[in-house]
Motif scaffolding. Sequence first.
Motif, short mmCIF file in Angstrom:
data_model
loop_
_atom_site.label_atom_id
_atom_site.label_comp_id
_atom_site.label_asym_id
_atom_site.label_seq_id
_atom_site.Cartn_x
_atom_site.Cartn_y
_atom_site.Cartn_z
N PRO A 1 -8.51 12.85 0.56
CA PRO A 1 -9.15 11.69 -0.09
C PRO A 1 -8.17 10.85 -0.90
N ILE A 2 -7.20 11.50 -1.53
CA ILE A 2 -6.27 10.76 -2.38
C ILE A 2 -5.29 9.91 -1.57
N SER A 3 -5.14 10.20 -0.27
CA SER A 3 -4.24 9.42 0.58
C SER A 3 -4.88 8.13 1.08
N ARG A 4 -6.16 7.96 0.84
CA ARG A 4 -6.93 6.80 1.31
C ARG A 4 -7.03 6.81 2.84
N SER B 1 -2.37 4.24 4.99
CA SER B 1 -1.31 5.13 5.43
C SER B 1 -0.49 4.56 6.58
N ASN B 2 -1.08 3.70 7.44
CA ASN B 2 -0.33 3.20 8.59
C ASN B 2 -0.52 1.70 8.81
N GLY B 3 -1.74 1.21 8.62
CA GLY B 3 -2.00 -0.20 8.88
C GLY B 3 -1.22 -1.13 7.99
N CYS B 4 -0.73 -0.63 6.85
CA CYS B 4 0.04 -1.49 5.93
C CYS B 4 1.29 -2.07 6.59
N HIS B 5 1.83 -1.40 7.62
CA HIS B 5 3.02 -1.92 8.31
C HIS B 5 2.73 -3.30 8.92
N TRP B 6 1.63 -3.41 9.64
CA TRP B 6 1.31 -4.67 10.32
C TRP B 6 0.79 -5.71 9.34
N THR C 1 -11.16 -2.20 13.23
CA THR C 1 -10.60 -3.53 13.47
C THR C 1 -10.61 -4.33 12.17
N LEU C 2 -9.47 -4.89 11.83
CA LEU C 2 -9.31 -5.69 10.62
C LEU C 2 -9.01 -7.13 11.02
N ALA C 3 -9.57 -8.07 10.28
CA ALA C 3 -9.30 -9.49 10.50
C ALA C 3 -8.96 -10.14 9.16
N ARG D 1 -7.60 -4.06 -0.54
CA ARG D 1 -8.86 -4.80 -0.33
C ARG D 1 -9.49 -4.42 0.99
N LEU D 2 -8.70 -4.36 2.06
CA LEU D 2 -9.23 -3.97 3.37
C LEU D 2 -9.68 -2.51 3.37
N ASP D 3 -8.93 -1.66 2.69
CA ASP D 3 -9.31 -0.25 2.59
C ASP D 3 -10.65 -0.10 1.87
N ALA D 4 -10.84 -0.86 0.80
CA ALA D 4 -12.11 -0.79 0.06
C ALA D 4 -13.28 -1.27 0.93
N GLU D 5 -13.06 -2.33 1.73
CA GLU D 5 -14.12 -2.80 2.62
C GLU D 5 -14.45 -1.75 3.68
N LEU D 6 -13.43 -1.06 4.19
CA LEU D 6 -13.68 0.01 5.16
C LEU D 6 -14.46 1.14 4.52
N GLU D 7 -14.11 1.49 3.29
CA GLU D 7 -14.81 2.58 2.60
C GLU D 7 -16.29 2.25 2.40
N ARG D 8 -16.61 0.99 2.15
CA ARG D 8 -18.01 0.62 1.97
C ARG D 8 -18.82 0.73 3.26
N LEU D 9 -18.15 0.70 4.41
CA LEU D 9 -18.86 0.82 5.68
C LEU D 9 -19.19 2.26 6.02
#
Length: 531
Positions: A384-387, A392-397, A424-426, A522-530
Motif C-alpha cells: 500500500p505504501i508504494s502506491r 511506480s512505473n507510469g511516472c516515466h512516461w 488508461t490515463l489521459a 493526481r492521476l494515482d489519486a483518481e485511480l484510487e477513487r475508481l
Amino acid sequence: MRILIADRWTGGFLDEALPPEHLRIAPVFWVRLDRIDDLYFVRSADARMLATYVRQVGVRSTARKVVSRYRERSRNERFVGVGLGLVVGAPDRTGERASDAVFFVAPCHPACMERVVLHRDLVRPAAERVAGGPVVYRPSPVSPGPVVDSGLVGWSPSSGARVEPAAVDRLAAWAAGEVAAPSAGGDRVLSVGTAVREVDPPRPPLQRLPLPLPRLPRPARVPARPTAALFGLGNYAKTQVLPFVAPHLDVVRVHELDPTQLGNRRRRDVCWDTAPGLRDGERVDVLLIAGYHHTHAPLTLDALAAGSVAVVEKPVVTCESDLEQVVKAVDRGGRLFACFQRRHSPINDWARQDLRLRDRTGPLSYSAVVFEEPLPRRHWYRWPISRSRVVSNGCHWIDHFLWLNDFAAVRRTSVFQARGDVVTLAVELVNDSVLSLTLTSAGGSRYGQREYTELRANGRTVRIVDWTRYEAEDNRRVFRRHRLNRQHSYPEMYRSICTRVTGGDPGDPSSALAATAELTLRLDAELERLR
C-alpha cells in the motif's frame, strides 16, 4: 552472524539494523513453516531467454544481470518461521528489556538466523525460563502445523499494511506447544556466538612484498572523485547504478536492509551497512537513492539537510506531504537530480527535429501502450505504501511527456480502469498537447517490459518500439530509422548527472520536480477513487 542458507549454517553476514519499535532476538528454538515463493522476480536458467537478452542489451549488460540474479539466490529463500528466544537488543520505549524471553513470528525470513530483528507487533512475552545457547532448528513442525494468516505471510513493517494481532497470538500459542513437544528426530543444533555487527568497515589492502623492479617515474596525481553512498542494493543498483557511476564517483558506502543481499563475501574497499538511513557522523558528497520507493523522499531530505547531493531514482516522492518538503528543500539551495532515463536519449533530439517541435507550431500527441512484467503476488511494488503502478512505473512516461512540452500546465486529466488488468490515463495540457498512456501486464514477454509509443505533430509521426527501434515518417515516406541498445539511456543518464554533480550544477529545478510529481500523484489519486 550465521544464517541457514541452502541447508548450510553459513557465517559472515551482517546483523540487521535495529530501528525504533523493533527488537533484536537471539533464538534458542526456531521452527520453519511455509515457504514463500512469490516475493521476488526469480529467473530460470533459460538459454532462449538469455540469447534474447544478449541481442537486446549486449553481452556485458546480460552478464551483469546474470551475475546479479545469481547472487540473489540466498535472498530468494524465504519462509515463515516461529520460535522462542531472548531479547538481546531493544531501543527505548519498546516495553521489553534485554534478557526477556519471547515468542516470535518471522513472516519473511531465511530458514533460520542466529539473530533476528522483528517489529514488536510480531513478538509476545513468554513465561518460560530461557538460557542463551545454541539454536534448536526444526525444519518441519512435530504437532499439526497452524494455518498462517495470509496477511502475515511475507509481511514487512515497511509495507504500510497492519498485521492482525490475533494471527500473531495464535502462532505464539502454537509455538509454546511446539517447544514442549518431543523431537521427531529431525532437529538440528546450530552453534552461535558471533558478535553483533551491523557495519562492515573498509579494510586496508593486503600488503605485498616489494619486488626487485626498476623504479618508475611517479604518475601525476589524479584529483579525488566525489564520495558517494548507495541506498538499496537491488538488481537495478547492481546492474545500472554502480557500473555507470563508478567512473565518476567513489562509492565508499553501501546501505542495504537485507543482509542476504549484501552477502557474506563483500568487497574489502567499501563500507557495508544495514542501516536504513544515514548514521550519525556519516558524511559523503552524494547519496545515490535506489531503495523502496517510499524511502526516496526521506533520504533525499536527509541528504539535502546534510549538504549532500541527492541522486534519486524514480519516483522522487510517493505522497503530497513529501513533495511539499522536497520542493522547499530544493528551493533553499538543495541539489537534487531525478533519474528519469527517458530524458537522456538521442531519440529526443531526433523526435524534436523530425516532428518540428522546436518550432512549436502545433500540439504534440503522445500515445503509449506499456506491457509491464507481471508482478509476483507479494512483491513490494504491491505494498500500500508504494502506491499504484501509476507512481511506480507510469511516472516515466508522464515525466517524458511533460519534459517534451517544457512542463506546460495541466488543463484536465482522466483515468479509466477496465475489469481486466488495464489502466488508461489521459492528460491534456494548456498548450493542447495530449498524453494517452495505457499500462497493463496482460500477455507474455520474452524479456521483460515492452512498449509501443507514437508521437504525432505537424503532420509527422514518430514510432518508438521498446525504446530501441525508432522510425519517423511524413505523408510521403519514412525518412529516418534507427536501432539502439535497449538500455542505451542509462549510461548516458549517469554520465550526464555525474558531470553536472562534479561541475557544480544546481540540479533539477523544483518547478520541474513538482510538475511531474503533482501530475503523477493526481492521476494515482483518481485511480484510487475508481477502486
